[in-house]
Design a protein around this motif. Structure first.
Motif, PDB file in Angstrom:
ATOM      1  N   THR A  60     -10.737   6.766  11.392  1.00 36.01           N
ATOM      2  CA  THR A  60      -9.511   5.840  11.757  1.00 36.01           C
ATOM      3  C   THR A  60      -8.789   6.094  13.353  1.00 36.01           C
ATOM      4  OG1 THR A  60      -8.849   5.564   9.566  1.00 36.01           O
ATOM      5  CG2 THR A  60      -7.248   5.181  11.068  1.00 36.01           C
ATOM      6  N   GLN A 102      -6.052  -0.170   7.587  1.00 37.41           N
ATOM      7  CA  GLN A 102      -6.006   0.212   6.358  1.00 37.41           C
ATOM      8  C   GLN A 102      -5.172  -0.304   5.164  1.00 37.41           C
ATOM      9  OE1 GLN A 102      -6.971   4.615   6.879  1.00 37.41           O
ATOM     10  NE2 GLN A 102      -7.319   4.964   4.705  1.00 37.41           N
ATOM     11  N   ASP A 193     -11.375  -1.279   8.468  1.00 38.22           N
ATOM     12  CA  ASP A 193     -10.950  -0.106   8.027  1.00 38.22           C
ATOM     13  C   ASP A 193     -10.840  -0.121   6.554  1.00 38.22           C
ATOM     14  OD1 ASP A 193     -10.139   2.748   7.770  1.00 38.22           O
ATOM     15  OD2 ASP A 193      -8.651   2.595   9.161  1.00 38.22           O
ATOM     16  N   GLU A 194     -11.833   0.297   5.885  1.00 42.86           N
ATOM     17  CA  GLU A 194     -11.822   0.432   4.332  1.00 42.86           C
ATOM     18  C   GLU A 194     -11.348  -0.936   3.685  1.00 42.86           C
ATOM     19  OE1 GLU A 194     -10.406   3.661   2.537  1.00 42.86           O
ATOM     20  OE2 GLU A 194     -10.558   4.985   4.253  1.00 42.86           O
TER      21      GLU A 194
HETATM   22 MG   LIG Z   1      -9.026   6.792   7.557  1.00 46.91          MG
END
Ligand SMILES: [Mg+2]
Ligand SMILES: Nc1ncnc2c1ncn2[C@@H]1O[C@H](COP(=O)(O)OP(=O)(O)O)[C@@H](O)[C@H]1O
Length: 276
Positions: A60, A102, A193-194
């Protein structure tokens, strides 16, 4: 000797385009902690590249550096060969490098459609004097944006919730909305991100389908951080593995999965997680 002279010495390099995105010796510390530690990797145009690694590996942070949200201590970030490490997030965004977070950041008290209409950067309607001096052009752009927003919503199958407050969407729909906001900006590369975290199976399939379709139909390049190994294995090639702030391995998904150093990094991470 200039860079171009060096390049021309190595035969094949001449005909190759530079990677769409490249980080070179990127470093960022928080206090004494080296979150990203002289990390280097490349993302080639047109790929869906995976970025994996144990918790705390620096993934991240790498995204935050690439997208201008934090400044590197040292190293380069090249988009199409040009260093963007000094640019602000909005400037990076305007160059076609977009990201999701995220945790989605929608404007909850606005409708889904309004969330999309907010997005376009650098449009002339943003400046009040343009509205006075060139109303026709502004009106034309606004209707173009509306048409584009409706197309994006249709593409992501969110048309049925276009007048819904964004706050009322499900977690997965919010992720689709985030993707929609990026599409409004005509991105060249999207950093996710994810995307699978907290998303149900059906919506996960729809997100996977959207990523593949956007890569195939619109030539958009993807770099995605993901913990869901099924998703990484079925979607990404190549896969880059980060551990302790550095690139540990890179390759086809199968090769990476069977790489001993990668397994050890994950086991070490799990051990540290249960022990700490
Ligand atoms: Mg992360
Ligand atoms: N803003 C920050 N301040 C202090 N430490 C941070 C900050 N952001 C990240 N870290 C630390 O940097 C390391 C890498 O974090 P992160 O990039 O979030 O890892 P990953 O996304 O791979 O799980 C972790 O040890 C994390 O606690």
């Amino acid at each position: 000797m200039t860079d171009s002279t060096v390049t021309s010495l190595s035969g094949t390099a001449l005909s190759q385009r530079p990677p769409l995105l490249e980080v070179r010796d990127l470093a960022k510390s928080f206090g004494g902690l080296r979150a990203v530690d002289r990390c280097s990797f490349q993302v080639q145009q047109g790929t869906i590249t995976g970025l994996i690694g144990p918790n705390g590996a620096g993934k991240t942070t790498a995204f935050n550096l690439i997208t201008g949200f934090i400044r590197p201590d040292s190293g380069q970030i090249l988009l199409d060969g040009q260093d963007i490490a000094h640019l602000r997030p909005d400037q990076v965004f305007a160059r076609g490098l977009c990201r999701t977070f995220q945790i989605p950041r929608e404007h909850g008290t606005m409708s889904v459609l309004e969330n999309l209409l907010l997005v376009p950067a650098g449009q002339s309607g943003e400046y009040w004097w343009n509205a006075l001096l060139r109303p026709a052009q502004v009106r034309a752009e606004e209707s173009t944006n509306l048409a584009k927003a409706l197309e994006v919503l249709d593409y992501l199958q969110l048309s049925h919730v276009k007048y819904e407050y964004a706050a009322n969407l499900s977690g997965g729909q919010k992720k689709l909305l985030e993707m929609g906001r990026m599409l409004m900006a005509d991105p060249r590369i999207i950093l996710l991100d994810e995307p699978a975290a907290g998303v149900n199976r059906t919506l996960l399939q729809s997100i996977i389908h959207n990523i593949q379709a956007l890569a195939r139909d619109r030539g958009i390049t993807f770099l995605l951080i993901e913990h869901d190994m099924n998703m990484v294995m079925s979607l990404c090639n190549p896969v880059i593995v980060m551990s302790e702030g550095r690139k540990l391995a890179e390759g086809e998904p199968e090769a990476v999965r069977n790489n001993r150093a990668v397994l050890e990094a994950y086991l070490g991470g799990q051990y540290a997680a249960t022990a700490g």
